[in-house]
Design an enzyme around this catalytic site. Structure first.
Site, PDB file in Angstrom:
ATOM      1  N   TYR A 147      19.905   5.821 -14.767  1.00 22.87           N
ATOM      2  CA  TYR A 147      18.805   6.528 -14.098  1.00 22.87           C
ATOM      3  C   TYR A 147      18.382   5.794 -12.822  1.00 22.87           C
ATOM      4  CZ  TYR A 147      18.588   8.770 -18.679  1.00 22.87           C
ATOM      5  OH  TYR A 147      18.919   9.426 -19.825  1.00 22.87           O
ATOM      6  N   TYR A 156      19.447  20.759 -14.439  1.00 26.30           N
ATOM      7  CA  TYR A 156      19.437  21.941 -15.306  1.00 26.30           C
ATOM      8  C   TYR A 156      18.101  22.036 -16.056  1.00 26.30           C
ATOM      9  CZ  TYR A 156      20.221  19.312 -19.652  1.00 26.30           C
ATOM     10  OH  TYR A 156      20.074  18.484 -20.720  1.00 26.30           O
ATOM     11  N   ARG A 162      21.409   3.650 -20.326  1.00 26.96           N
ATOM     12  CA  ARG A 162      21.010   4.817 -19.519  1.00 26.96           C
ATOM     13  C   ARG A 162      19.891   4.469 -18.525  1.00 26.96           C
ATOM     14  NH1 ARG A 162      22.564   7.359 -24.178  1.00 26.96           N
ATOM     15  NH2 ARG A 162      20.517   7.599 -25.125  1.00 26.96           N
TER      16      ARG A 162
HETATM   17  C1  LIG Z   1      17.365  15.213 -21.231  1.00 25.50           C
HETATM   18  S1  LIG Z   1      16.747  16.641 -22.022  1.00 25.50           S
HETATM   19  C2  LIG Z   1      16.781  17.792 -20.706  1.00 25.50           C
HETATM   20  C3  LIG Z   1      15.924  19.007 -20.914  1.00 25.50           C
HETATM   21  C4  LIG Z   1      15.900  19.917 -19.704  1.00 25.50           C
HETATM   22  N1  LIG Z   1      15.252  19.253 -18.585  1.00 25.50           N
HETATM   23  C5  LIG Z   1      15.183  21.245 -19.966  1.00 25.50           C
HETATM   24  O1  LIG Z   1      14.253  21.574 -19.216  1.00 25.50           O
HETATM   25  O2  LIG Z   1      15.553  21.952 -20.894  1.00 25.50           O
HETATM   26  C6  LIG Z   1      18.101  17.066 -23.037  1.00 25.50           C
HETATM   27  C7  LIG Z   1      17.644  17.788 -24.273  1.00 25.50           C
HETATM   28  O3  LIG Z   1      17.202  19.094 -23.913  1.00 25.50           O
HETATM   29  C8  LIG Z   1      17.539  20.011 -24.926  1.00 25.50           C
HETATM   30  N2  LIG Z   1      18.563  20.923 -24.406  1.00 25.50           N
HETATM   31  C9  LIG Z   1      19.348  20.773 -23.339  1.00 25.50           C
HETATM   32  N3  LIG Z   1      20.182  21.817 -23.213  1.00 25.50           N
HETATM   33  C10 LIG Z   1      19.896  22.645 -24.232  1.00 25.50           C
HETATM   34  C11 LIG Z   1      20.420  23.869 -24.662  1.00 25.50           C
HETATM   35  N4  LIG Z   1      21.419  24.470 -24.022  1.00 25.50           N
HETATM   36  N5  LIG Z   1      19.878  24.435 -25.762  1.00 25.50           N
HETATM   37  C12 LIG Z   1      18.866  23.849 -26.436  1.00 25.50           C
HETATM   38  N6  LIG Z   1      18.354  22.684 -26.082  1.00 25.50           N
HETATM   39  C13 LIG Z   1      18.856  22.092 -24.990  1.00 25.50           C
HETATM   40  C14 LIG Z   1      18.137  19.195 -26.076  1.00 25.50           C
HETATM   41  O4  LIG Z   1      17.086  18.797 -26.941  1.00 25.50           O
HETATM   42  C15 LIG Z   1      18.715  18.039 -25.320  1.00 25.50           C
HETATM   43  O5  LIG Z   1      18.944  16.921 -26.146  1.00 25.50           O
END
Ligand SMILES: C[S@@+](CC[C@H](N)C(=O)[O-])C[C@H]1O[C@@H](n2cnc3c(N)ncnc32)[C@H](O)[C@@H]1O
Length: 276
Positions: free
Chosen positions: A84, A106, A80
């Protein structure tokens, strides 16, 4: 007519970069400002939860380019870090062409998301204007859906693998969030899942501070207005058998009461009774 000097250089517009967050839930969790940046961009790079969100972005701007294809495709094994780096390169290439570039990620674009930070740092290094607009993160949705005010006892957030690899010390009087629990303990940066064995190691690690029967929550915010949040409550000891996905976040509520700091209270001339 005044002749145009032939040696006069054409003014090339300086490229700009704005990283915005689209929130978690389709179309409704983005700020007015971020939406306006998307609508007025020359090119928009995107990383959003699904085809619905991608399609919605395409209704706002006619040049939306998904960053998704930079991830390993099919059986491809790809680190990854390379993904990136390629994403940052693609974004910067357009900034260098003098375009108004928006990177729409997102959630919150800078929370547990490195591409925006790398791209902004690189753009600024090269003298371009670059900034980030905040968005609604998974954590913001979690507090709302699970009904917790993190201010009541405080909270800590860690990336799950980092929590395992390094000596973090959780405070069991606060809420603990472990992000990317679905890849906990995965160090190669090439896989998108974890295993029961790794989760069992995490459970043993956590048992230093939390009883095995302590209730934990697997949380998934909805990405579509028709969906409901996933809020699965289970004892810590059952974590290795839980169904985890790339969007799962683990919440561990406090297992202990807040303890008074008697030394500070004494210095402040406050008694425990004064605090109710
Ligand atoms: C790379 S991070 C991105 C987080 C994103 N930037 C944010 O602000 O929520 C990915 C992690 O965010 C969390 N995440 C992303 N989508 C989610 C969702 N729909 N519900 C709960 N946690 C979520 C999970 O822990 C996931 O493994």
């Amino acid at each position: 007519m005044t002749p145009v000097p032939t040696d006069k250089k054409q003014e090339v517009p300086r490229g700009t970069l704005v990283c915005v967050g689209t929130g978690l839930n389709l179309a409704g969790q983005i700020s007015i400002l971020s939406k306006s940046y998307i609508e007025n961009a020359d090119v928009v790079f995107s990383l959003v939860p699904d085809g619905f969100a991608q399609h919605w972005l395409e209704t706002l701007n006619e040049d939306v380019r998904s960053l998704q294809p930079y991830y390993a495709q099919g059986d491809e094994v790809k680190n990854r870090r390379d993904t990136y780096a390629q994403m940052v390169q693609a974004i910067l290439d357009e900034v260098r062409l003098g375009k108004k570039v928006v990177c729409a990620l997102y959630g919150h674009p800078g929370v547990f998301a490195c591409v925006s930070h790398f791209a902004i740092a690189q753009a600024k290094d090269e003298g371009y204007s670059a900034k980030m607009e905040p968005g609604i993160s998974a954590e913001a949705c979690l507090w709302a859906d699970v009904g917790i005010d993190p201010g009541n006892s405080g909270h800590q957030s860690f990336e799950a693998s980092q929590f395992m690899f390094y000596r973090h010390t959780p405070d069991p009087t606060t809420h603990l969030l472990l992000w990317q629990i679905g890849i906990a303990g995965e160090h190669t940066l090439t896989k998108f899942s974890t295993s029961s064995d790794r989760l069992q190691i995490l459970v043993e690690q956590l048992s230093e501070w939390y009883p095995l029967e302590h209730e934990i929550v697997i949380y998934e915010a909805p990405n579509l207005p028709v969906q409901s949040p996933r809020i699965d409550r289970l004892p810590l000891k059952n974590l290795p058998f839980a169904e985890l996905t790339p969007i799962s976040t683990l919440l561990i509520p406090p297992s202990r009461e807040l303890a008074f700091n008697t030394e500070i209270l004494a210095k402040l001339g406050i008694s425990e009774a004064d605090l109710g």
